[in-house]
Scaffold this motif. Structure first.
Motif, PDB file in Angstrom:
ATOM      1  N   ARG A 184      66.007  -4.490 -57.642  1.00  0.00           N
ATOM      2  CA  ARG A 184      67.257  -3.742 -58.332  1.00  0.00           C
ATOM      3  C   ARG A 184      66.872  -2.226 -58.227  1.00  0.00           C
ATOM      4  O   ARG A 184      65.726  -1.677 -58.179  1.00  0.00           O
ATOM      5  N   LYS A 185      67.819  -1.185 -58.602  1.00  0.00           N
ATOM      6  CA  LYS A 185      67.600   0.482 -58.782  1.00  0.00           C
ATOM      7  C   LYS A 185      66.516   0.556 -60.071  1.00  0.00           C
ATOM      8  O   LYS A 185      66.655  -0.138 -60.904  1.00  0.00           O
ATOM      9  N   ASP A 186      65.893   1.494 -59.608  1.00  0.00           N
ATOM     10  CA  ASP A 186      64.892   2.093 -60.675  1.00  0.00           C
ATOM     11  C   ASP A 186      64.103   1.189 -61.249  1.00  0.00           C
ATOM     12  O   ASP A 186      63.629   1.217 -62.445  1.00  0.00           O
ATOM     13  N   VAL A 187      63.490   0.132 -60.326  1.00  0.00           N
ATOM     14  CA  VAL A 187      62.583  -0.870 -60.859  1.00  0.00           C
ATOM     15  C   VAL A 187      61.187  -0.003 -61.002  1.00  0.00           C
ATOM     16  O   VAL A 187      60.839   1.063 -60.508  1.00  0.00           O
ATOM     17  N   ALA A 188      60.550  -0.250 -62.131  1.00  0.00           N
ATOM     18  CA  ALA A 188      59.107   0.255 -62.467  1.00  0.00           C
ATOM     19  C   ALA A 188      58.267  -0.232 -61.490  1.00  0.00           C
ATOM     20  O   ALA A 188      57.987  -1.586 -60.858  1.00  0.00           O
ATOM     21  N   CYS A 189      57.074   0.655 -61.382  1.00  0.00           N
ATOM     22  CA  CYS A 189      55.918   0.354 -60.359  1.00  0.00           C
ATOM     23  C   CYS A 189      55.221  -0.848 -60.631  1.00  0.00           C
ATOM     24  O   CYS A 189      54.942  -1.819 -60.039  1.00  0.00           O
ATOM     25  N   SER A 190      54.913  -0.871 -62.139  1.00  0.00           N
ATOM     26  CA  SER A 190      54.204  -2.132 -62.624  1.00  0.00           C
ATOM     27  C   SER A 190      54.900  -3.583 -62.285  1.00  0.00           C
ATOM     28  O   SER A 190      54.195  -4.573 -62.304  1.00  0.00           O
ATOM     29  N   VAL A 191      56.188  -3.559 -62.342  1.00  0.00           N
ATOM     30  CA  VAL A 191      57.132  -4.884 -62.136  1.00  0.00           C
ATOM     31  C   VAL A 191      56.978  -5.030 -60.375  1.00  0.00           C
ATOM     32  O   VAL A 191      56.682  -6.496 -60.253  1.00  0.00           O
ATOM     33  N   VAL A 192      56.980  -4.259 -59.884  1.00  0.00           N
ATOM     34  CA  VAL A 192      56.638  -4.589 -58.350  1.00  0.00           C
ATOM     35  C   VAL A 192      55.210  -5.022 -57.740  1.00  0.00           C
ATOM     36  O   VAL A 192      55.079  -5.993 -57.373  1.00  0.00           O
ATOM     37  N   ILE A 193      54.097  -4.450 -58.549  1.00  0.00           N
ATOM     38  CA  ILE A 193      53.061  -4.841 -58.460  1.00  0.00           C
ATOM     39  C   ILE A 193      52.553  -6.443 -59.068  1.00  0.00           C
ATOM     40  O   ILE A 193      51.927  -7.322 -58.562  1.00  0.00           O
ATOM     41  N   ASP A 194      53.383  -6.608 -60.359  1.00  0.00           N
ATOM     42  CA  ASP A 194      53.234  -7.678 -60.703  1.00  0.00           C
ATOM     43  C   ASP A 194      54.003  -8.984 -59.780  1.00  0.00           C
ATOM     44  O   ASP A 194      53.274 -10.086 -59.810  1.00  0.00           O
ATOM     45  N   ALA A 195      55.236  -8.620 -59.293  1.00  0.00           N
ATOM     46  CA  ALA A 195      55.589  -9.622 -58.476  1.00  0.00           C
ATOM     47  C   ALA A 195      54.846 -10.107 -57.184  1.00  0.00           C
ATOM     48  O   ALA A 195      54.756 -10.886 -56.747  1.00  0.00           O
ATOM     49  N   ILE A 196      54.110  -8.612 -56.332  1.00  0.00           N
ATOM     50  CA  ILE A 196      53.228  -8.910 -55.190  1.00  0.00           C
ATOM     51  C   ILE A 196      52.152  -9.873 -55.785  1.00  0.00           C
ATOM     52  O   ILE A 196      51.778 -10.643 -54.982  1.00  0.00           O
ATOM     53  N   ASN A 197      51.621  -9.477 -56.872  1.00  0.00           N
ATOM     54  CA  ASN A 197      50.190 -10.361 -57.595  1.00  0.00           C
ATOM     55  C   ASN A 197      50.684 -11.806 -57.719  1.00  0.00           C
ATOM     56  O   ASN A 197      49.910 -12.749 -57.071  1.00  0.00           O
ATOM     57  N   ASN A 198      51.946 -12.197 -58.089  1.00  0.00           N
ATOM     58  CA  ASN A 198      52.315 -13.397 -58.345  1.00  0.00           C
ATOM     59  C   ASN A 198      52.565 -14.189 -57.149  1.00  0.00           C
ATOM     60  O   ASN A 198      52.124 -15.481 -56.983  1.00  0.00           O
ATOM     61  N   ALA A 199      52.993 -13.655 -56.255  1.00  0.00           N
ATOM     62  CA  ALA A 199      53.413 -14.162 -54.697  1.00  0.00           C
ATOM     63  C   ALA A 199      52.116 -14.459 -54.399  1.00  0.00           C
ATOM     64  O   ALA A 199      51.853 -15.574 -53.663  1.00  0.00           O
ATOM     65  N   MET A 200      51.194 -13.624 -54.074  1.00  0.00           N
ATOM     66  CA  MET A 200      49.862 -13.597 -53.648  1.00  0.00           C
ATOM     67  C   MET A 200      49.019 -14.659 -54.250  1.00  0.00           C
ATOM     68  O   MET A 200      48.467 -15.655 -53.535  1.00  0.00           O
TER      69      MET A 200
END
Length: 330
Positions: A213-229
Motif C-alpha cells: 500500500r502507499k507509504d508503507v513503513a520500512c519495518s513492515v516491509v522487513i517483517d513481511a520479508i522475514n515472515n516469508a523467508m
C-alpha cells in the motif's frame, strides 16, 4: 511446490481432503489438486505436471503405476504413499532432489503419522549433497557424482566443501551434521570434493517480489520479508535481490528496507508486468483496476529471477505488504 493428492477408497478420500484443506493455506504450496480413483490414467496424465504426488493407497498400487513413468532423480517428482489408516507416510522416490523426504515429515506432522524414510544419508544423520542443493536452491553441475560424495559422507571419509564466506549460513547448517570439512573461496560457486572427485553447486537466483500500500513503513516491509523467508526456512542472506513494479519505485518503505537489508532492488517496468504471462499468477481485481496489472509481487519476482523461473512462495499479504518469492531455473 505443486501437489497432487490421489485416493482410491472412501477413507483415503477423507485423508486427502484433510491434507488439501491444510495445504491450501500454505503459501509455499503453489497449487494442490485432488484426484479420486482411476489411478493409472490419472498418473499418466499428471505425472510430469506436479512437483509432488501423494497417494493414499497401498504402496504396490503406486509402484506398479509409476514404473513406466519414472525417468531419473533429476526429473521425477517426489512420490509419497500414505496407508489408508493414515498411520505412515512413506517417501517413495525423489527423496532428496525432489524433496520427498522433507515433505514426508511435513505431511506426517499434519496427519499425526510416522514418516518412513529409507535413504542412507538421512538414516545415518548426514546431509547429502542432493539434500543440500534442494534446501538452498543450488544447481548441481553433475548429478552423476552425487552417489560418490554421499557414500563418502556415510562412510565418514573426508569430504571437503569450499564456499564464499558470505554463504556461511550453509556451514551453520552443515556443521550440525559434522559431515564436511570447510575451506574458503572467493567464488560464488560452491565446490565439494572427495579425493579426485569434484562437483560444483551454483546458487540459483532467488528473488523476493514486493507489493505494498502507499507509504508503507520500512519495518513492515522487513517483517513481511522475514515472515516469508521463515516459512521457507531460509536465511535472509540467501536473497539475491528484491523486486517491485515501476508503480512502486518511489515507495520509501521498500527502498529503505532494501538498504537496511543490504539487498539490491530491481524495478520491473509496468509494460513488462502487463505483458508477462504465467499460469501460476494470482491476479487481483483491485490491483488491476488501480494499476492496470493483475499483480505486482508475483510477476516482479518471476521476471527478475529470469526465464523459466518458478514461484516457491505465492503472493501472501502481511499488514499492507504482499510478498512472493521466485527462483531461477539455473
Amino acid at each position: 511446490m505443486k501437489i497432487a493428492l490421489l485416493s482410491v477408497t472412501k477413507n483415503g478420500r477423507i485423508i486427502v481432503k484433510n491434507i488439501h484443506t491444510i495445504l491450501e493455506e500454505d503459501p509455499s504450496v503453489i497449487k494442490v489438486d485432488m484426484f479420486h480413483k482411476n489411478i493409472k490414467e490419472t498418473l499418466y496424465n499428471i505425472f510430469n505436471s506436479y512437483d509432488c504426488i501423494i497417494g493414499v493407497m497401498a504402496t504396490g498400487i503406486m509402484i506398479r503405476n509409476i514404473c513406466a513413468l519414472i525417468k531419473n532423480k533429476n526429473e521425477d517428482p517426489a512420490v509419497l504413499v500414505i496407508d489408508e489408516m493414515g498411520k505412515h507416510v512413506i517417501s517413495l522416490i525423489s527423496g532428496h532432489l525432489g524433496g520427498a523426504n522433507d515433505f514426508s515429515i511435513k505431511i506426517a506432522d499434519i496427519i499425526d503419522a510416522e514418516p518412513i524414510i529409507t535413504t542412507s544419508t538421512d538414516i545415518n544423520n548426514k546431509l547429502g549433497i542432493d539434500s543440500l542443493s534442494r534446501r538452498y536452491y543450488l544447481k548441481i553441475n553433475d548429478i552423476s557424482k552425487i552417489k560418490y560424495i554421499n557414500s563418502g559422507l556415510i562412510n565418514d571419509e573426508r569430504v571437503e566443501i569450499a564456499f564464499n564466506p558470505k554463504l556461511n549460513y550453509i556451514w551453520e547448517d552443515l556443521d550440525v551434521k559434522k559431515s564436511y570439512y570447510k575451506s574458503s573461496t572467493t567464488s560464488d560457486t560452491i565446490t565439494i570434493s572427495k579425493n579426485s572427485i569434484t562437483m560444483n553447486l551454483k546458487p540459483k537466483k532467488l528473488v523476493v517480489g514486493i507489493g505494498s500500500r502507499k507509504d508503507v513503513a520500512c519495518s513492515v516491509v522487513i517483517d513481511a520479508i522475514n515472515n516469508a523467508m521463515n516459512v521457507l526456512d531460509l536465511p535472509l542472506e540467501r536473497i539475491d535481490s528484491i523486486a517491485t513494479g515501476q508503480m512502486k519505485q518511489n515507495e520509501n518503505g521498500i527502498i529503505d528496507a532494501t538498504k537496511e537489508l543490504n539487498i539490491p532492488l530491481e524495478i520491473i517496468s509496468e509494460k513488462s508486468i502487463k505483458n508477462f504471462k504465467n499460469p501460476d499468477l494470482n491476479d487481483s481485481n483491485f490491483v488491476k483496476n488501480k494499476f492496470g496489472v493483475g499483480g505486482v509481487c508475483e510477476p516482479s519476482s518471476l521476471i527478475a529471477a529470469g526465464n523459466d523461473s518458478i514461484l516457491i512462495f505465492r503472493k501472501t499479504p502481511y499488514n499492507g505488504v504482499t510478498v512472493a518469492i521466485a527462483v531461477s531455473k539455473s
